[in-house]
Design a protein around this motif. Structure first.
Motif, PDB file in Angstrom:
ATOM      1  N   ALA A 263       0.781  -1.434   0.073  1.00 36.56           N
ATOM      2  CA  ALA A 263       0.016   0.011   0.157  1.00 36.56           C
ATOM      3  C   ALA A 263       0.601   1.389  -0.104  1.00 36.56           C
ATOM      4  O   ALA A 263       0.544   2.217  -0.600  1.00 36.56           O
ATOM      5  CB  ALA A 263      -0.948   0.008   1.204  1.00 36.56           C
ATOM      6  N   ARG A 264       1.942   1.287   0.728  1.00 40.58           N
ATOM      7  CA  ARG A 264       2.988   2.269   0.680  1.00 40.58           C
ATOM      8  C   ARG A 264       3.546   2.648  -0.491  1.00 40.58           C
ATOM      9  O   ARG A 264       3.782   3.909  -1.018  1.00 40.58           O
ATOM     10  CB  ARG A 264       3.926   2.256   1.672  1.00 40.58           C
ATOM     11  N   ASP A 265       3.903   1.527  -1.134  1.00 38.44           N
ATOM     12  CA  ASP A 265       4.652   1.748  -2.490  1.00 38.44           C
ATOM     13  C   ASP A 265       3.704   2.232  -3.665  1.00 38.44           C
ATOM     14  O   ASP A 265       3.992   3.378  -4.303  1.00 38.44           O
ATOM     15  CB  ASP A 265       5.416   0.277  -2.944  1.00 38.44           C
ATOM     16  N   VAL A 266       2.190   1.883  -3.326  1.00 43.89           N
ATOM     17  CA  VAL A 266       1.533   2.308  -4.441  1.00 43.89           C
ATOM     18  C   VAL A 266       1.165   3.738  -4.156  1.00 43.89           C
ATOM     19  O   VAL A 266       1.127   4.751  -5.091  1.00 43.89           O
ATOM     20  CB  VAL A 266       0.238   1.480  -4.457  1.00 43.89           C
ATOM     21  N   CYS A 313       4.429  10.805 -17.750  1.00 45.48           N
ATOM     22  CA  CYS A 313       5.291  11.106 -15.970  1.00 45.48           C
ATOM     23  C   CYS A 313       6.438  10.155 -15.980  1.00 45.48           C
ATOM     24  O   CYS A 313       6.466   9.283 -16.313  1.00 45.48           O
ATOM     25  CB  CYS A 313       3.863  10.730 -15.201  1.00 45.48           C
ATOM     26  N   PRO A 314       7.527  11.310 -15.911  1.00 43.95           N
ATOM     27  CA  PRO A 314       8.732  10.762 -16.055  1.00 43.95           C
ATOM     28  C   PRO A 314       9.168   9.831 -14.543  1.00 43.95           C
ATOM     29  O   PRO A 314       8.329   9.922 -13.477  1.00 43.95           O
ATOM     30  CB  PRO A 314       9.941  12.190 -15.676  1.00 43.95           C
ATOM     31  N   ILE A 315       9.734   8.791 -15.006  1.00 42.76           N
ATOM     32  CA  ILE A 315       9.829   7.613 -13.972  1.00 42.76           C
ATOM     33  C   ILE A 315      11.035   8.017 -13.326  1.00 42.76           C
ATOM     34  O   ILE A 315      12.255   7.991 -13.584  1.00 42.76           O
ATOM     35  CB  ILE A 315      10.241   6.317 -14.583  1.00 42.76           C
ATOM     36  N   THR A 316      10.905   8.611 -11.994  1.00 39.24           N
ATOM     37  CA  THR A 316      11.980   9.181 -11.264  1.00 39.24           C
ATOM     38  C   THR A 316      12.809   8.052 -10.612  1.00 39.24           C
ATOM     39  O   THR A 316      12.395   6.727 -10.484  1.00 39.24           O
ATOM     40  CB  THR A 316      11.432  10.097 -10.067  1.00 39.24           C
ATOM     41  N   LYS A 317      13.867   8.607 -10.041  1.00 41.19           N
ATOM     42  CA  LYS A 317      14.803   7.538  -9.348  1.00 41.19           C
ATOM     43  C   LYS A 317      13.985   6.886  -8.253  1.00 41.19           C
ATOM     44  O   LYS A 317      14.360   5.481  -8.087  1.00 41.19           O
ATOM     45  CB  LYS A 317      16.195   8.225  -8.844  1.00 41.19           C
ATOM     46  N   GLU A 318      13.292   7.540  -7.469  1.00 38.46           N
ATOM     47  CA  GLU A 318      12.451   6.989  -6.465  1.00 38.46           C
ATOM     48  C   GLU A 318      11.462   5.906  -6.864  1.00 38.46           C
ATOM     49  O   GLU A 318      11.476   4.831  -6.192  1.00 38.46           O
ATOM     50  CB  GLU A 318      11.838   8.262  -5.481  1.00 38.46           C
ATOM     51  N   ILE A 319      10.711   6.169  -7.994  1.00 36.45           N
ATOM     52  CA  ILE A 319       9.894   5.260  -8.556  1.00 36.45           C
ATOM     53  C   ILE A 319      10.728   4.151  -9.206  1.00 36.45           C
ATOM     54  O   ILE A 319      10.231   2.937  -8.764  1.00 36.45           O
ATOM     55  CB  ILE A 319       9.141   5.748  -9.665  1.00 36.45           C
ATOM     56  N   ARG A 320      11.765   4.245  -9.785  1.00 33.65           N
ATOM     57  CA  ARG A 320      12.602   3.301 -10.237  1.00 33.65           C
ATOM     58  C   ARG A 320      13.134   2.119  -8.885  1.00 33.65           C
ATOM     59  O   ARG A 320      13.065   1.008  -9.152  1.00 33.65           O
ATOM     60  CB  ARG A 320      13.978   3.722 -11.117  1.00 33.65           C
ATOM     61  N   GLU A 321      13.448   2.790  -7.927  1.00 33.45           N
ATOM     62  CA  GLU A 321      13.965   1.969  -6.757  1.00 33.45           C
ATOM     63  C   GLU A 321      12.802   1.348  -6.305  1.00 33.45           C
ATOM     64  O   GLU A 321      13.117   0.045  -6.060  1.00 33.45           O
ATOM     65  CB  GLU A 321      14.518   3.004  -5.663  1.00 33.45           C
ATOM     66  N   ILE A 322      11.492   1.686  -6.179  1.00 30.97           N
ATOM     67  CA  ILE A 322      10.370   0.865  -5.817  1.00 30.97           C
ATOM     68  C   ILE A 322      10.240  -0.221  -6.670  1.00 30.97           C
ATOM     69  O   ILE A 322      10.165  -1.470  -6.290  1.00 30.97           O
ATOM     70  CB  ILE A 322       9.103   1.795  -5.693  1.00 30.97           C
ATOM     71  N   MET A 323      10.097  -0.222  -8.122  1.00 29.18           N
ATOM     72  CA  MET A 323       9.731  -1.064  -9.190  1.00 29.18           C
ATOM     73  C   MET A 323      11.111  -2.139  -8.944  1.00 29.18           C
ATOM     74  O   MET A 323      10.744  -3.262  -9.198  1.00 29.18           O
ATOM     75  CB  MET A 323       9.773  -0.311 -10.233  1.00 29.18           C
ATOM     76  N   ASP A 324      12.013  -1.673  -9.115  1.00 33.19           N
ATOM     77  CA  ASP A 324      13.253  -2.436  -9.142  1.00 33.19           C
ATOM     78  C   ASP A 324      13.327  -3.603  -8.021  1.00 33.19           C
ATOM     79  O   ASP A 324      13.902  -4.701  -8.031  1.00 33.19           O
ATOM     80  CB  ASP A 324      14.614  -1.804  -9.365  1.00 33.19           C
ATOM     81  N   LYS A 325      13.171  -2.799  -6.855  1.00 35.28           N
ATOM     82  CA  LYS A 325      13.448  -3.554  -5.414  1.00 35.28           C
ATOM     83  C   LYS A 325      12.462  -4.673  -5.037  1.00 35.28           C
ATOM     84  O   LYS A 325      12.848  -5.879  -4.575  1.00 35.28           O
ATOM     85  CB  LYS A 325      13.551  -2.510  -4.483  1.00 35.28           C
ATOM     86  N   ARG A 326      11.227  -4.449  -5.578  1.00 32.70           N
ATOM     87  CA  ARG A 326      10.176  -5.346  -4.923  1.00 32.70           C
ATOM     88  C   ARG A 326       9.370  -5.767  -6.062  1.00 32.70           C
ATOM     89  O   ARG A 326       8.456  -6.718  -5.976  1.00 32.70           O
ATOM     90  CB  ARG A 326       9.469  -4.738  -3.945  1.00 32.70           C
ATOM     91  N   TYR A 327       9.292  -5.340  -7.182  1.00 31.91           N
ATOM     92  CA  TYR A 327       8.445  -5.724  -8.243  1.00 31.91           C
ATOM     93  C   TYR A 327       8.836  -6.137  -9.704  1.00 31.91           C
ATOM     94  O   TYR A 327       8.302  -5.831 -10.476  1.00 31.91           O
ATOM     95  CB  TYR A 327       7.004  -4.540  -8.460  1.00 31.91           C
ATOM     96  N   GLU A 337      -8.889   0.856  -3.451  1.00 39.81           N
ATOM     97  CA  GLU A 337      -8.456   1.871  -2.813  1.00 39.81           C
ATOM     98  C   GLU A 337      -8.763   1.990  -1.245  1.00 39.81           C
ATOM     99  O   GLU A 337      -7.974   2.651  -0.437  1.00 39.81           O
ATOM    100  CB  GLU A 337      -9.182   3.118  -3.410  1.00 39.81           C
ATOM    101  N   GLN A 338      -9.597   1.353  -0.786  1.00 37.81           N
ATOM    102  CA  GLN A 338     -10.064   1.217   0.740  1.00 37.81           C
ATOM    103  C   GLN A 338      -8.789   0.655   1.394  1.00 37.81           C
ATOM    104  O   GLN A 338      -8.553   1.238   2.778  1.00 37.81           O
ATOM    105  CB  GLN A 338     -11.326   0.670   1.069  1.00 37.81           C
ATOM    106  N   HIS A 339      -8.002  -0.062   0.714  1.00 36.68           N
ATOM    107  CA  HIS A 339      -6.854  -0.703   1.520  1.00 36.68           C
ATOM    108  C   HIS A 339      -5.801   0.563   1.662  1.00 36.68           C
ATOM    109  O   HIS A 339      -5.042   0.361   2.369  1.00 36.68           O
ATOM    110  CB  HIS A 339      -6.302  -2.150   0.907  1.00 36.68           C
ATOM    111  N   ILE A 340      -5.585   1.064   0.427  1.00 34.45           N
ATOM    112  CA  ILE A 340      -4.686   2.112   0.490  1.00 34.45           C
ATOM    113  C   ILE A 340      -5.251   2.955   1.757  1.00 34.45           C
ATOM    114  O   ILE A 340      -4.070   3.490   2.711  1.00 34.45           O
ATOM    115  CB  ILE A 340      -4.618   2.918  -0.554  1.00 34.45           C
ATOM    116  N   ASN A 341      -6.214   3.668   1.829  1.00 32.29           N
ATOM    117  CA  ASN A 341      -6.688   4.429   2.762  1.00 32.29           C
ATOM    118  C   ASN A 341      -6.678   3.982   4.273  1.00 32.29           C
ATOM    119  O   ASN A 341      -6.152   4.582   5.103  1.00 32.29           O
ATOM    120  CB  ASN A 341      -8.226   4.696   2.734  1.00 32.29           C
ATOM    121  N   GLU A 342      -6.724   2.684   4.498  1.00 31.55           N
ATOM    122  CA  GLU A 342      -6.568   1.945   5.758  1.00 31.55           C
ATOM    123  C   GLU A 342      -5.128   1.946   6.121  1.00 31.55           C
ATOM    124  O   GLU A 342      -4.769   2.315   7.213  1.00 31.55           O
ATOM    125  CB  GLU A 342      -7.344   0.678   5.930  1.00 31.55           C
ATOM    126  N   HIS A 343      -4.243   1.520   5.180  1.00 33.29           N
ATOM    127  CA  HIS A 343      -2.944   1.039   5.591  1.00 33.29           C
ATOM    128  C   HIS A 343      -2.139   2.238   5.685  1.00 33.29           C
ATOM    129  O   HIS A 343      -1.092   2.353   6.433  1.00 33.29           O
ATOM    130  CB  HIS A 343      -2.331   0.160   4.608  1.00 33.29           C
TER     131      HIS A 343
END
Length: 436
Positions: A263-266, A313-327, A337-343
């Motif tokens: 949820a944090r990553d999304v 939307c440019p894929i920033t270094k932060e986005i690249r880190e998220i995608m490469d590290k876990r996905y 969406e309700q899971h994002i809101n809760e978590h």
């Protein structure tokens, strides 16, 4: 020699559902009246919803006879003439647009618009469409042209209207949507403790329903267009996360709680792209394109899909880190969406974002003031608001921010971002407009 191009003409005639021979034998037996529309080699039969009998029908004029005992003969004949004139006129326009490509489906749709405001006939029984029926048809007609969140808003309004009908023991008609209804409905929602903005949202939806009903010919009422039939709204307290807070959130180790990490990553993708949750929560590898040496997310914003507005939307270094590290180098999978809101609230509490925020809003018709911990105000939409506000504070031109956010006017943008007045004043001064 000049030659005039002739317009293809349609023709209309009326006839009964039952055979003329059978009706002549039973002169008082009523039968449905059908409109037969012929064009080219095609013909369409369409029920107009009225009934008559052999004794009351003028077969030569194709109208109800002028018999004094038939109290509504004038209205029926006026409607029959209106149906005839209207479909002939609309067919001419269709032919100008499509030529010989005009189909029975197109003609039927036009007849639906013309005739349905009076009634529909189903199994030989006259059924008058209610206000709620037309509201539901409005949603059906919109189909996939509207975003799921918009469809949800429409359906919520219908649920509230049905609750109102049950409470008042009435069945709403188009003519009933007037100022007395407006005041009564607003009072009803206030008693239910709805906020001013929620009430305004439902009023706005009702106006949309009525505009549709008017355009489609279900009603001639325009009482909902009164200046006093207004959509009220107020600016409520919304938060954003600063760049420093987003960095803390990004670096938080959540590996032991995968659902929170996901949820944090999304949510972070939203903070880095400035998109609505419907867009940043549905990105996939198919949206990744490369221009030069830079990768982008390229997609059409769901809310602006009708306008076909493509966003890069440019894929920033932060986005690249998220995608490469876990996905595996692609965006995180979509989650409800309700899971994002809760978590995200759970994570905010863990990060001790407990600063009390003064929140004011009109609820139940009264101004309510509450002190709410910051983490409780976190939600999926906070991501987009954080992007817009932080980019503004970094002095990115508003026009450029709007390129990503999808806002269409500066007024709308300024109403959206959440910064203190002193921050905005400092931003203006730092932009060099004053000699200080």
């Amino acid at each position: 020699m000049s030659v005039q191009i002739q317009m293809s003409k349609g023709s209309v005639r009326y006839a009964f559902k039952e055979s003329k021979k059978n009706l002549e034998e039973h002169k008082q037996q009523e039968s449905l009246i059908y409109l037969y529309f012929s064009y080219g080699a095609e013909r369409l039969k369409y029920s107009v919803g009225y009934k008559s009998c052999f004794a009351n029908w003028d077969f030569k004029k194709q109208r109800i006879k002028n018999i004094s005992s038939l109290i509504n003969k004038d209205k029926v004949n006026q409607d029959l003439k209106h149906f005839e004139d209207s479909i002939l006129s609309r067919y001419q326009k269709l032919y100008m647009d499509y030529g010989d490509g005009v189909t029975n489906e197109m003609i039927k749709k036009e007849l639906d618009i013309i005739v349905r405001k009076k009634h529909l006939v189903e199994s030989d029984k006259e059924i008058v469409l209610s206000f709620i029926d037309v509201c539901n048809k409005f949603i059906d007609d919109k189909g996939t042209s509207i975003a799921p969140v918009t469809k949800r808003v429409y359906k919520q309004a219908i649920t509230i209207l049905e609750k109102y009908e049950k409470k008042k023991q009435i069945s709403l008609s188009f003519e009933a949507i007037d100022m007395p209804f407006y005041n009564s409905f607003k009072a009803f929602l206030e008693k239910e403790n709805y906020s001013l903005n929620t009430i305004g949202k439902h009023i706005k939806t009702i106006k949309s329903f009525m505009n549709y009903a008017f355009v489609e010919g279900y009603t001639a009422s325009v009482k909902h267009q009164s200046r006093d039939f207004k959509v009220e709204k107020e600016i409520t307290t919304e938060i954003y996360l600063s760049d420093a807070e987003i960095k803390v959130l990004h670096n938080k180790d959540l590996s032991k709680t995968p659902v929170l990490e996901h949820a944090r990553d999304v949510f972070l993708i939203g903070c880095y792209t400035g998109q609505r949750v419907s867009d940043y929560n549905s990105l996939s590898k198919d949206d990744i394109v490369t221009k030069g040496e830079i990768q982008y997310f390229k997609f059409v914003q769901q809310k602006n899909r009708k306008r076909g507005r493509v966003v890069m939307c440019p894929i920033t270094k932060e986005i690249r880190e998220i995608m490469d590290k876990r996905y595996g180098g692609v965006p995180p999978p979509s989650i409800p969406e309700q899971h994002i809101n809760e978590h995200i609230k759970t994570i905010g509490l863990d990060l001790q974002w407990t600063e009390s925020i003064k929140c004011e809003q009109t609820k139940g018709g009264k101004l309510v003031t509450e002190m709410i911990p910051k983490y409780k105000l976190l939600k999926s939409h906070t991501a987009r608001r954080s992007f817009c506000t932080n980019m503004y504070l970094r002095k990115m031109p508003i026009f450029d921010i709007m390129l990503f956010s999808g806002h269409t006017t500066e007024k709308e943008f300024y109403r959206y971002i959440r910064i203190k007045e002193e921050e905005r004043a400092q931003h203006i001064v730092d932009s060099g407009y004053f000699n200080v």
